[in-house]
Design an enzyme around this catalytic site. Structure first.
Site, PDB file in Angstrom:
ATOM      1  N   ASP A   1       0.855  -1.174   0.000  1.00  0.00           N
ATOM      2  CA  ASP A   1       0.000   0.000   0.000  1.00  0.00           C
ATOM      3  C   ASP A   1       0.895   1.229   0.000  1.00  0.00           C
ATOM      4  O   ASP A   1       2.059   1.158   0.429  1.00  0.00           O
ATOM      5  CB  ASP A   1      -0.929   0.025   1.215  1.00  0.00           C
ATOM      6  CG  ASP A   1      -2.176   0.886   0.974  1.00  0.00           C
ATOM      7  OD1 ASP A   1      -3.209   0.327   0.588  1.00  0.00           O
ATOM      8  OD2 ASP A   1      -2.097   2.113   1.157  1.00  0.00           O
TER       9      ASP A   1
ATOM     10  N   TYR B   1      -9.856   8.108 -16.593  1.00  0.00           N
ATOM     11  CA  TYR B   1      -9.833   6.854 -15.840  1.00  0.00           C
ATOM     12  C   TYR B   1     -10.235   5.682 -16.731  1.00  0.00           C
ATOM     13  O   TYR B   1      -9.573   4.635 -16.725  1.00  0.00           O
ATOM     14  CB  TYR B   1     -10.783   6.979 -14.654  1.00  0.00           C
ATOM     15  CG  TYR B   1     -11.001   5.716 -13.853  1.00  0.00           C
ATOM     16  CD1 TYR B   1     -10.032   5.248 -12.980  1.00  0.00           C
ATOM     17  CD2 TYR B   1     -12.196   5.011 -13.959  1.00  0.00           C
ATOM     18  CE1 TYR B   1     -10.240   4.102 -12.227  1.00  0.00           C
ATOM     19  CE2 TYR B   1     -12.423   3.861 -13.207  1.00  0.00           C
ATOM     20  CZ  TYR B   1     -11.439   3.410 -12.346  1.00  0.00           C
ATOM     21  OH  TYR B   1     -11.654   2.271 -11.611  1.00  0.00           O
TER      22      TYR B   1
ATOM     23  N   SER C   1     -11.886  -1.900 -14.533  1.00  0.00           N
ATOM     24  CA  SER C   1     -13.220  -1.405 -14.208  1.00  0.00           C
ATOM     25  C   SER C   1     -14.106  -1.557 -15.420  1.00  0.00           C
ATOM     26  O   SER C   1     -13.637  -1.555 -16.567  1.00  0.00           O
ATOM     27  CB  SER C   1     -13.132   0.072 -13.808  1.00  0.00           C
ATOM     28  OG  SER C   1     -14.404   0.676 -13.786  1.00  0.00           O
TER      29      SER C   1
ATOM     30  N   ASP D   1       5.191   3.101  -3.978  1.00  0.00           N
ATOM     31  CA  ASP D   1       4.382   3.868  -4.918  1.00  0.00           C
ATOM     32  C   ASP D   1       4.476   3.171  -6.263  1.00  0.00           C
ATOM     33  O   ASP D   1       5.539   3.175  -6.902  1.00  0.00           O
ATOM     34  CB  ASP D   1       4.926   5.295  -5.003  1.00  0.00           C
ATOM     35  CG  ASP D   1       4.165   6.167  -5.993  1.00  0.00           C
ATOM     36  OD1 ASP D   1       3.259   5.651  -6.681  1.00  0.00           O
ATOM     37  OD2 ASP D   1       4.488   7.369  -6.086  1.00  0.00           O
TER      38      ASP D   1
ATOM     39  N   LEU E   1     -18.252  -2.230  -2.619  1.00  0.00           N
ATOM     40  CA  LEU E   1     -18.254  -1.566  -1.316  1.00  0.00           C
ATOM     41  C   LEU E   1     -16.858  -1.499  -0.696  1.00  0.00           C
ATOM     42  O   LEU E   1     -16.563  -2.137   0.313  1.00  0.00           O
ATOM     43  CB  LEU E   1     -19.237  -2.257  -0.371  1.00  0.00           C
ATOM     44  CG  LEU E   1     -20.717  -2.076  -0.717  1.00  0.00           C
ATOM     45  CD1 LEU E   1     -21.592  -2.809   0.285  1.00  0.00           C
ATOM     46  CD2 LEU E   1     -21.093  -0.601  -0.764  1.00  0.00           C
ATOM     47  N   THR E   2     -16.017  -0.700  -1.326  1.00  0.00           N
ATOM     48  CA  THR E   2     -14.775  -0.294  -0.689  1.00  0.00           C
ATOM     49  C   THR E   2     -15.131   0.768   0.348  1.00  0.00           C
ATOM     50  O   THR E   2     -16.248   1.303   0.349  1.00  0.00           O
ATOM     51  CB  THR E   2     -13.821   0.297  -1.730  1.00  0.00           C
ATOM     52  OG1 THR E   2     -14.442   1.451  -2.320  1.00  0.00           O
ATOM     53  CG2 THR E   2     -13.507  -0.716  -2.816  1.00  0.00           C
TER      54      THR E   2
END
Length: 263
Positions: free
Chosen positions: A41, A166, A153, A67, A200-201
């Site tokens: 992370d 995006y 996505s 990163d 549902l993050t």
């Protein structure tokens, strides 16, 4: 009965795994015999919390801050992973959205912004995938096997108004992953994508709870009229990381409650 989703001692790296979907993927992997899980992370404290959770349950995990938009940072992360567990067998490119520190103008129309905003999407969703793959693939080739799973996505499949850059970055990640599948199949390395919709993050859950009417209107577009759960996504990722999917590569699997359909 044998577990067809058993990871058989594979070493796994999951980016953006400090919360939400990435966290659940890490927990799924731990429950299915991963030899070691590298929890990445941008924020080390989030990664450490997930690693502690896995280790407390009897799994093996380390937390590594990196990163993904920075290749040197990614290579250093992969080096730490190899020191802890050995070469990476499974790479899950999960880090996404507008990056760890979104630009405040990220939701403005793209024609009202510029590269400094666009790059927040392109950096993590496209370059992040390329960076992580470039750091992990040589080990996989040497070991004659590996799995790469990239979370994209439905915006990258169908396009999403208001999220043009995006959408383009996610579509680019999918195209890159398909090309990787063609290049690396002869080395017994598979590469697939999982395309998700509203899941549902923590960020999405907070937005929906704050606006129940928005959630109701949103769910009218879904055949299965509920938001996705991190476990819905993690189930597919686990399948694609396991030997149960050994003859599947170059594909994109929508996990989206029927928001869009695919042939």
């Amino acid at each position: 009965m044998s577990d067809i989703l058993d990871l058989n001692g594979k070493v796994t790296l999951i980016t953006g795994a400090g919360q939400g979907v990435g966290r659940q993927i890490a927990l799924h992997f731990a429950a299915h015999n991963a030899a070691g899980i590298v929890v990445n992370d941008y924020f080390l404290d989030r990664a450490e919390q997930v690693a502690r959770e896995i280790n407390a349950a009897g799994g093996k995990a380390i937390a590594v801050q990196a990163d993904v938009t920075d290749l040197a940072s990614v290579k250093a992360m992969v080096g730490k992973a190899e020191q802890a567990f050995g070469p990476i067998d499974v790479l899950v490119n999960n880090a996404g959205n507008a990056g760890a520190t979104p630009d405040p103008d990220a939701r403005k129309p793209f024609w009202e912004t510029g590269p400094e905003v666009w790059n927040s999407f392109i950096g993590v969703n496209l370059y992040g995938v390329i960076n992580c793959a470039s750091a992990c693939v040589p080990q996989m080739i040497e070991r004659k096997g590996g799995r790469i799973v990239t979370i994209i996505s439905d915006a990258g499949r169908a396009g999403e108004a208001g999220l043009e850059v995006y959408s383009g970055a996610k579509a680019g990640a999918a195209g890159f992953t398909r090309a990787v599948a063609r290049s690396l199949g002869r080395h017994n390395i598979t590469a697939n994508c999982v395309a998700i919709a509203a899941t549902l993050t923590p960020a999405i859950e907070a937005r929906l709870k704050a606006n129940p009417e928005m959630q109701k209107k949103m769910m009218e577009k879904y055949v299965i009229r509920r938001p996705g759960l991190p476990s819905d996504v993690a189930n597919m990722v686990l399948f694609l990381a396991s030997d149960a999917s050994a003859w599947i590569t170059g594909q994109t699997y929508p996990v989206n409650g029927g928001f869009t359909f695919a042939l």
